[in-house]
Enzyme design. Structure first.
Site, PDB file in Angstrom:
ATOM      1  CD  GLU A  49      -1.189  -2.385   2.003  1.00 55.42           C
ATOM      2  OE1 GLU A  49      -0.115  -2.588   1.930  1.00 55.42           O
ATOM      3  OE2 GLU A  49      -2.083  -3.046   2.879  1.00 55.42           O
ATOM      4  CB  CYS A  72      -0.716  -4.004   8.621  1.00 53.02           C
ATOM      5  SG  CYS A  72       0.432  -2.905   8.316  1.00 53.02           S
ATOM      6  CD1 TRP A 167      18.135 -34.289 -18.046  1.00 54.92           C
ATOM      7  CD2 TRP A 167      17.562 -33.598 -16.068  1.00 54.92           C
ATOM      8  NE1 TRP A 167      19.245 -33.553 -17.577  1.00 54.92           N
ATOM      9  CE2 TRP A 167      18.584 -33.148 -16.069  1.00 54.92           C
ATOM     10  CE3 TRP A 167      16.633 -33.635 -14.746  1.00 54.92           C
ATOM     11  CZ2 TRP A 167      19.216 -32.360 -15.193  1.00 54.92           C
ATOM     12  CZ3 TRP A 167      17.145 -32.607 -13.992  1.00 54.92           C
ATOM     13  CH2 TRP A 167      18.768 -32.200 -13.935  1.00 54.92           C
ATOM     14  NE  ARG A 181      14.834 -27.314  -6.477  1.00 58.45           N
ATOM     15  CZ  ARG A 181      16.040 -28.044  -6.859  1.00 58.45           C
ATOM     16  NH1 ARG A 181      17.128 -27.385  -7.441  1.00 58.45           N
ATOM     17  NH2 ARG A 181      16.302 -29.277  -6.702  1.00 58.45           N
ATOM     18  N   GLY A 296      13.633 -38.482  -1.543  1.00 60.04           N
ATOM     19  CA  GLY A 296      13.109 -39.594  -2.358  1.00 60.04           C
ATOM     20  C   GLY A 296      11.908 -40.096  -1.692  1.00 60.04           C
ATOM     21  CG  LEU A 299      11.894 -37.044   3.289  1.00 61.17           C
ATOM     22  CD1 LEU A 299      12.000 -36.984   4.683  1.00 61.17           C
ATOM     23  CD2 LEU A 299      12.956 -35.934   2.735  1.00 61.17           C
TER      24      LEU A 299
HETATM   25  C1  AOF Z   1       0.209  -5.019   4.448  1.00 61.62           C
HETATM   26  N1  AOF Z   1       0.785  -4.863   3.386  1.00 61.62           N
HETATM   27  O1  AOF Z   1       2.247  -5.412   1.700  1.00 61.62           O
HETATM   28  C2  AOF Z   1       2.127  -6.801   3.856  1.00 61.62           C
HETATM   29  C3  AOF Z   1       1.489  -6.916   5.169  1.00 61.62           C
HETATM   30  O2  AOF Z   1       6.974  -6.370  10.218  1.00 61.62           O
HETATM   31  P1  AOF Z   1       5.764  -5.790   9.226  1.00 61.62           P
HETATM   32  O3  AOF Z   1       5.723  -4.065   9.480  1.00 61.62           O
HETATM   33  O4  AOF Z   1       6.500  -5.925   7.818  1.00 61.62           O
HETATM   34  O5  AOF Z   1       4.552  -6.228   9.214  1.00 61.62           O
HETATM   35  C4  AOF Z   1       4.425  -7.664   8.922  1.00 61.62           C
HETATM   36  C5  AOF Z   1       2.923  -7.931   9.085  1.00 61.62           C
HETATM   37  O6  AOF Z   1       2.211  -7.383   8.219  1.00 61.62           O
HETATM   38  C6  AOF Z   1       2.857  -9.420   8.418  1.00 61.62           C
HETATM   39  O7  AOF Z   1       2.943 -10.525   9.294  1.00 61.62           O
HETATM   40  C7  AOF Z   1       1.210  -9.288   7.701  1.00 61.62           C
HETATM   41  O8  AOF Z   1       0.467  -9.397   8.826  1.00 61.62           O
HETATM   42  C8  AOF Z   1       1.142  -7.642   7.541  1.00 61.62           C
HETATM   43  N2  AOF Z   1       1.698  -7.664   5.985  1.00 61.62           N
HETATM   44  N3  AOF Z   1       0.578  -6.116   5.648  1.00 61.62           N
HETATM   45  O9  AOF Z   1      -0.938  -4.059   4.799  1.00 61.62           O
HETATM   46  C9  AOF Z   1       1.618  -5.556   2.970  1.00 61.62           C
HETATM   47  N4  AOF Z   1       3.174  -7.608   3.559  1.00 61.62           N
HETATM   48 ZN    ZN Z   2       0.850  -2.654   6.107  1.00 61.87          ZN
END
Ligand code: AOF
Ligand code: ZN
Length: 365
Positions: A49, A72, A167, A181, A296, A299
């Site tokens: 954001e 967040c 392969w 990966r 393999g 596991l």
């Molecule tokens: C968002 N936008 O692009 C992401 C979010 O330690 P910080 O500040 O980077 O926060 C990590 C937490 O933020 C992560 O555990 C998840 O809840 C959120 N990730 N949130 O608004 C983002 N990557």
């Molecule tokens: Zn955020």
């Protein structure tokens, strides 16, 4: 234009670069026009954001944001996105899915609403959940999402009776395997695979798609008695190797691995072999959110018997190898009755050159 679709595309650029954080994409639109785009930067860097708001500048005022995960609202390594969205004057926010992280869940949305922003949740929810499936498993359980990946012939063999396996899959599906990966925090194999193939266990040809890092997944070797050769290819590859030992491995051997630059972990179960359940907990503590198990058969068999696999990616090559002694993808005890077989759900089929890739999930209650 489908702005949420575009936000998902941006989020995919961050995948494999930002763990243990989720890969998020954000688009800011005014009418039909995109004025800002962003995706999550490696931990400590801008969230999606913030990148989009920086690009949009003054054009954010009165605009609409499309974001693949609930913004967040907490101070983590970075300040809350909700504050930045409110301050910038965004009027409407479309969120694909809420963030299961308990410090955010529902609260990010509520904070935006309390500031008078119109919030919609659920557009492209399934795609957004799938994109961050590892993050969601990890944040809810503390354990990595475990994917079993193997390439087999049409008659279900992973090698000839002479152990030749190069392969089975073609170039296109091998490239796809490298993107798997790259998106994984760790790759795991058993000692049998190390001895038979001397694998590099690196993600090649796809690092740094969205970011600039060339991060390599952690290599995890399950090696109960310390038989990994000291001149194995992987010791000279970039990235870390973790050798997980059982009871029988000698101290000298462990010291030699440490000297070769590897990490070691001694994790014996009741029989002295590696305790794989404890290993999953350890990897979770190390912030490994996604683990790709490449074999393999021994596991993978044990992991299936223990119910530790979440997802299967089977690459099927149109060839017949034959031989009752030839290797098969999943050993272990297996089930006694077909009725006891655990069936995959959300099955998808894709074509990579001549090979067919079938993937699906074990959904446990
Ligand atoms: C968002 N936008 O692009 C992401 C979010 O330690 P910080 O500040 O980077 O926060 C990590 C937490 O933020 C992560 O555990 C998840 O809840 C959120 N990730 N949130 O608004 C983002 N990557
Ligand atoms: Zn955020």
């Amino acid at each position: 234009m489908d702005f949420m679709e575009q936000a998902l595309k941006l989020a995919r650029l961050a995948l494999g670069e930002v763990s243990p954080n989720p890969a998020v994409g954000a688009v800011i639109a005014r009418g039909d026009e995109i004025v800002g785009e962003g995706f999550t930067q490696p931990p400590g860097g801008d969230h999606a954001e913030i990148g989009a708001l920086k690009q949009a500048g003054d054009k954010s005022r009165g605009a609409t944001m499309y974001v693949t995960l609930e913004p967040c609202c907490h101070f983590g390594r970075t300040p809350p996105c909700t504050h930045a969205i409110i301050t910038a004057g965004i009027r409407e926010v479309h969120i694909a899915t809420l963030d299961d992280n308990p410090v955010v869940f529902g609260k990010g949305k509520a904070e935006l609403e309390a500031a008078g922003i119109k919030v919609h949740v659920g557009n492209r929810r399934e795609a957004a959940r799938e994109l961050n499936e590892a993050y969601f498993k990890y944040i809810n359980t503390g354990l990595p999402l475990v994917t079993a990946k193997y390439a087999m012939s049409l008659d279900g063999k992973i090698s000839t009776r002479m152990m030749d396996s190069k392969w089975i899959s073609g170039e296109d599906s091998r490239n796809y395997a490298h993107t798997l990966r790259h998106a994984s925090d760790a790759i795991m194999v058993g000692i049998g695979t190390v001895l038979a193939d001397n694998p590099h266990l690196t993600a090649r040809g796809c690092a740094g798609r969205g970011g600039t890092s060339h991060k390599q997944p952690l290599r995890v070797i399950v090696d109960s008695s310390g038989r990994t050769p000291l001149d194995s290819c992987m010791f000279s590859e970039p990235g870390k190797t973790l050798i997980v030992l059982g009871k029988q491995a000698s101290r000298d051997r462990e010291q030699a691995y440490l000297k070769a630059g590897a990490d070691t972990l001694r994790l014996p179960d009741a029989d002295g072999r590696v305790d794989l359940k404890a290993l999953m907990r350890h990897l979770g503590e190390r912030q490994v959110t996604s683990l790709l198990v490449e074999g393999g058969g021994t596991l993978l068999g044990t992991l299936f018997d223990l119910g530790l696999i979440d997802k299967v990616v089977a690459i099927i090559a149109p060839m017949i190898i034959g031989g009752s002694q030839a290797g098969t993808p999943v050993g272990g005890s297996g089930v006694e009755k077909i009725a006891d077989a655990v069936r995959l759900e959300n099955v998808k089929v894709a074509q990579y050159g001549p090979d067919t890739v079938i993937s699906g999930y074990f959904i446990r209650e």
